[in-house]
Design an enzyme around this catalytic site. Structure first.
Site, PDB file in Angstrom:
ATOM      1  N   ASP A  82       0.850  -1.194   0.000  1.00  0.00           N
ATOM      2  CA  ASP A  82       0.000   0.000   0.000  1.00  0.00           C
ATOM      3  C   ASP A  82       0.884   1.243   0.000  1.00  0.00           C
ATOM      4  OD1 ASP A  82      -3.240   0.212   0.693  1.00  0.00           O
ATOM      5  OD2 ASP A  82      -2.144   2.077   1.094  1.00  0.00           O
ATOM      6  N   ASP A 128       3.732   2.995  -4.224  1.00  0.00           N
ATOM      7  CA  ASP A 128       2.726   3.895  -4.783  1.00  0.00           C
ATOM      8  C   ASP A 128       2.510   3.452  -6.228  1.00  0.00           C
ATOM      9  OD1 ASP A 128       1.417   5.965  -6.104  1.00  0.00           O
ATOM     10  OD2 ASP A 128       2.383   7.525  -4.915  1.00  0.00           O
ATOM     11  N   VAL A 129       1.289   3.082  -6.575  1.00  0.00           N
ATOM     12  CA  VAL A 129       1.053   2.513  -7.914  1.00  0.00           C
ATOM     13  C   VAL A 129       1.322   3.501  -9.048  1.00  0.00           C
ATOM     14  CG1 VAL A 129      -0.601   0.784  -7.084  1.00  0.00           C
ATOM     15  CG2 VAL A 129      -1.445   2.973  -7.961  1.00  0.00           C
ATOM     16  N   ASN A 146      -5.963  -4.137  -6.357  1.00  0.00           N
ATOM     17  CA  ASN A 146      -7.170  -3.584  -5.729  1.00  0.00           C
ATOM     18  C   ASN A 146      -7.269  -2.057  -5.806  1.00  0.00           C
ATOM     19  OD1 ASN A 146      -9.496  -3.563  -3.737  1.00  0.00           O
ATOM     20  ND2 ASN A 146      -7.963  -2.482  -2.518  1.00  0.00           N
ATOM     21  N   SER A 190     -15.223  -2.272 -11.723  1.00  0.00           N
ATOM     22  CA  SER A 190     -16.421  -1.812 -11.008  1.00  0.00           C
ATOM     23  C   SER A 190     -17.607  -1.955 -11.952  1.00  0.00           C
ATOM     24  CB  SER A 190     -16.254  -0.338 -10.636  1.00  0.00           C
ATOM     25  OG  SER A 190     -17.497   0.207 -10.223  1.00  0.00           O
ATOM     26  N   TYR A 209     -13.333   7.657 -13.639  1.00  0.00           N
ATOM     27  CA  TYR A 209     -13.542   6.376 -12.949  1.00  0.00           C
ATOM     28  C   TYR A 209     -14.174   5.389 -13.922  1.00  0.00           C
ATOM     29  CZ  TYR A 209     -14.697   3.144  -9.158  1.00  0.00           C
ATOM     30  OH  TYR A 209     -14.776   2.048  -8.334  1.00  0.00           O
ATOM     31  N   LYS A 258     -12.243   2.079 -15.372  1.00  0.00           N
ATOM     32  CA  LYS A 258     -12.751   0.766 -14.944  1.00  0.00           C
ATOM     33  C   LYS A 258     -13.185  -0.066 -16.152  1.00  0.00           C
ATOM     34  CE  LYS A 258     -12.095   1.009 -10.496  1.00  0.00           C
ATOM     35  NZ  LYS A 258     -11.134   0.120  -9.831  1.00  0.00           N
ATOM     36  N   THR A 291     -17.784  -0.106   2.086  1.00  0.00           N
ATOM     37  CA  THR A 291     -16.378   0.020   2.481  1.00  0.00           C
ATOM     38  C   THR A 291     -16.102   1.457   2.922  1.00  0.00           C
ATOM     39  OG1 THR A 291     -15.526   0.679   0.322  1.00  0.00           O
ATOM     40  CG2 THR A 291     -15.748  -1.688   0.708  1.00  0.00           C
TER      41      THR A 291
HETATM   42  N1  NAD Z   1     -16.336   0.191  -2.364  1.00  0.00           N
HETATM   43  C1  NAD Z   1     -17.139   0.146  -3.418  1.00  0.00           C
HETATM   44  O1  NAD Z   1     -18.354   0.384  -3.365  1.00  0.00           O
HETATM   45  C2  NAD Z   1     -16.510  -0.237  -4.731  1.00  0.00           C
HETATM   46  C3  NAD Z   1     -17.348  -0.435  -5.825  1.00  0.00           C
HETATM   47  C4  NAD Z   1     -16.783  -0.773  -7.029  1.00  0.00           C
HETATM   48  C5  NAD Z   1     -15.410  -0.917  -7.118  1.00  0.00           C
HETATM   49  N2  NAD Z   1     -14.618  -0.701  -6.051  1.00  0.00           N
HETATM   50  C6  NAD Z   1     -13.186  -0.814  -6.203  1.00  0.00           C
HETATM   51  O2  NAD Z   1     -12.621  -1.581  -5.158  1.00  0.00           O
HETATM   52  C7  NAD Z   1     -11.270  -1.160  -4.949  1.00  0.00           C
HETATM   53  C8  NAD Z   1     -10.989  -0.885  -3.486  1.00  0.00           C
HETATM   54  O3  NAD Z   1     -11.968  -0.157  -2.919  1.00  0.00           O
HETATM   55  P1  NAD Z   1     -12.108  -0.075  -1.345  1.00  0.00           P
HETATM   56  O4  NAD Z   1     -13.407   0.556  -1.114  1.00  0.00           O
HETATM   57  O5  NAD Z   1     -11.766  -1.377  -0.746  1.00  0.00           O
HETATM   58  O6  NAD Z   1     -10.964   0.983  -0.977  1.00  0.00           O
HETATM   59  P2  NAD Z   1      -9.952   1.087   0.251  1.00  0.00           P
HETATM   60  O7  NAD Z   1      -9.777   2.522   0.499  1.00  0.00           O
HETATM   61  O8  NAD Z   1     -10.391   0.256   1.379  1.00  0.00           O
HETATM   62  O9  NAD Z   1      -8.620   0.453  -0.303  1.00  0.00           O
HETATM   63  C9  NAD Z   1      -7.854   1.069  -1.259  1.00  0.00           C
HETATM   64  C10 NAD Z   1      -6.408   1.113  -0.779  1.00  0.00           C
HETATM   65  O10 NAD Z   1      -5.656   1.594  -1.883  1.00  0.00           O
HETATM   66  C11 NAD Z   1      -4.636   2.420  -1.367  1.00  0.00           C
HETATM   67  N3  NAD Z   1      -4.144   3.338  -2.391  1.00  0.00           N
HETATM   68  C12 NAD Z   1      -4.770   4.448  -2.880  1.00  0.00           C
HETATM   69  N4  NAD Z   1      -3.969   5.042  -3.779  1.00  0.00           N
HETATM   70  C13 NAD Z   1      -2.839   4.307  -3.852  1.00  0.00           C
HETATM   71  C14 NAD Z   1      -1.634   4.417  -4.608  1.00  0.00           C
HETATM   72  N5  NAD Z   1      -1.431   5.442  -5.447  1.00  0.00           N
HETATM   73  N6  NAD Z   1      -0.675   3.475  -4.447  1.00  0.00           N
HETATM   74  C15 NAD Z   1      -0.858   2.450  -3.582  1.00  0.00           C
HETATM   75  N7  NAD Z   1      -1.965   2.302  -2.825  1.00  0.00           N
HETATM   76  C16 NAD Z   1      -2.941   3.219  -2.964  1.00  0.00           C
HETATM   77  C17 NAD Z   1      -5.277   3.151  -0.204  1.00  0.00           C
HETATM   78  O11 NAD Z   1      -4.279   3.638   0.687  1.00  0.00           O
HETATM   79  C18 NAD Z   1      -6.142   2.062   0.399  1.00  0.00           C
HETATM   80  O12 NAD Z   1      -5.464   1.384   1.429  1.00  0.00           O
HETATM   81  C19 NAD Z   1     -11.046   0.048  -5.841  1.00  0.00           C
HETATM   82  O13 NAD Z   1     -10.410  -0.360  -7.033  1.00  0.00           O
HETATM   83  C20 NAD Z   1     -12.462   0.501  -6.123  1.00  0.00           C
HETATM   84  O14 NAD Z   1     -12.561   1.229  -7.320  1.00  0.00           O
HETATM   85  C21 NAD Z   1     -15.143  -0.346  -4.852  1.00  0.00           C
END
Ligand code: NAD
Length: 266
Positions: free
Chosen positions: A42, A68-69, A95, A150, A162, A166, A197
């Site tokens: 992360d 950092d991605v 993720n 997503s 977004y 996606k 989440t």
């Molecule tokens: N939660 C929803 O409703 C939902 C719906 C559709 C898709 N998604 C997708 O699920 C995935 C995760 O969502 P989540 O709700 O679990 O989020 P989350 O915030 O719990 O987890 C995301 C993590 O990514 C890390 N991150 C952010 N930018 C970063 C970077 N540049 N480099 C490295 N790490 C980085 C953050 O620090 C965080 O720990 C995402 O791809 C999101 O688009 C979520």
């Protein structure tokens, strides 16, 4: 022990501040519960360390790594670290993804900076992580990549970047699947729907100056199945199946985990 002796790298394995569990943290924990050694990667090292500590507390095997991605070199270092530490690489789970948290906007308000930032985080990061994992997986003649898209790729969603990134994630995963099939490397993509989440609910509450309960109720009402959002565990269990040998003949698939949102008509 559906992932016994496997080595997994989960990128975005920490989570944003707020209530409940994120998709990435839940996935890292599920993988470890099923026997995988997990590198929790992360941008926020402390958050990845928290995930690794939760895994260790349950008796699982995990380590944390900062990357950092948007920086390819840090992704290369994360993959190399897992490979050196545990001797192989079986699973790469991508993720990381942001929407409003990355400054995404409707088209009339979208800036070049926000477009570049969200694209680099949501799409380029996954592509660069795969670039560095593939040589190891190809040499092993096995590996499973799970990407997170997503339902926003298919259903109406107002923020430009977004949705576009996606949707691109699905095309990229299909390309990965076909190009790497001869090497025994599988690639599949999950399309989460409305999940409870921290990133999805708490960020919206914060940005919109609303209560968490209000945002959660609005999202619950849009879900056909039981009128309730899913959780990080629902995404984690789908990822577990796709990453495991139970999905041995499955590649190039887009799997919605959305409580029926994509088939809701009207
Ligand atoms: N939660 C929803 O409703 C939902 C719906 C559709 C898709 N998604 C997708 O699920 C995935 C995760 O969502 P989540 O709700 O679990 O989020 P989350 O915030 O719990 O987890 C995301 C993590 O990514 C890390 N991150 C952010 N930018 C970063 C970077 N540049 N480099 C490295 N790490 C980085 C953050 O620090 C965080 O720990 C995402 O791809 C999101 O688009 C979520």
């Amino acid at each position: 022990m559906r992932l016994k002796d496997k080595v997994a790298v989960v990128i975005g394995a920490g989570q944003s501040p707020g209530e409940g569990i994120g998709n990435g943290r839940a996935t890292a924990i599920r993988f470890a519960q099923e026997g995988a050694a997990v590198l929790a990667v992360d941008r926020h090292l402390a958050s990845a360390e928290e995930t690794a500590a939760l895994i260790a507390k349950e008796g699982g095997k995990a380590a944390a790594f900062e990357a950092d991605v948007t920086k390819e070199a840090t992704l290369a270092a994360a993959i190399a670290h897992a490979h050196q530490k545990w001797g192989r690489l079986d699973i790469l789970h991508n993720n990381v993804g942001v929407s409003i948290a990355g400054g995404d906007a409707r088209i009339d308000e979208l800036t070049e900076e926000a477009f570049d930032r969200v694209s680099a985080i949501n799409l380029r990061g996954t592509i660069m992580a795969c670039k560095h994992a593939l040589p190891i997986m190809r040499a092993q003649k096995s590996g499973a990549i799970v990407n997170i898209s997503s339902v926003a790729a298919w259903v109406d969603y107002p923020l430009v970047c977004y949705r576009a990134t996606k949707a691109a994630m699905i095309a990229f995963t299909q390309q990965l699947a076909i190009q790497n099939a001869p090497f025994g490397v599988r690639a599949n993509v999950i399309l989460p729907g409305l999940m409870n989440t921290p990133m999805a609910v708490d960020t919206r509450a914060r940005v919109g100056n609303r209560s968490r309960a209000d945002v959660a109720a609005e999202r619950d009402a849009k879900v056909p199945l039981r009128g309730k959002m899913g959780t990080g565990w629902d995404v984690a269990n789908a990822a577990l199946f796709l990453a495991s040998d139970e999905a041995n003949f499955i590649t190039g698939v887009s799997l919605p985990v959305d409580g029926g949102q994509m088939v809701k008509v009207g």
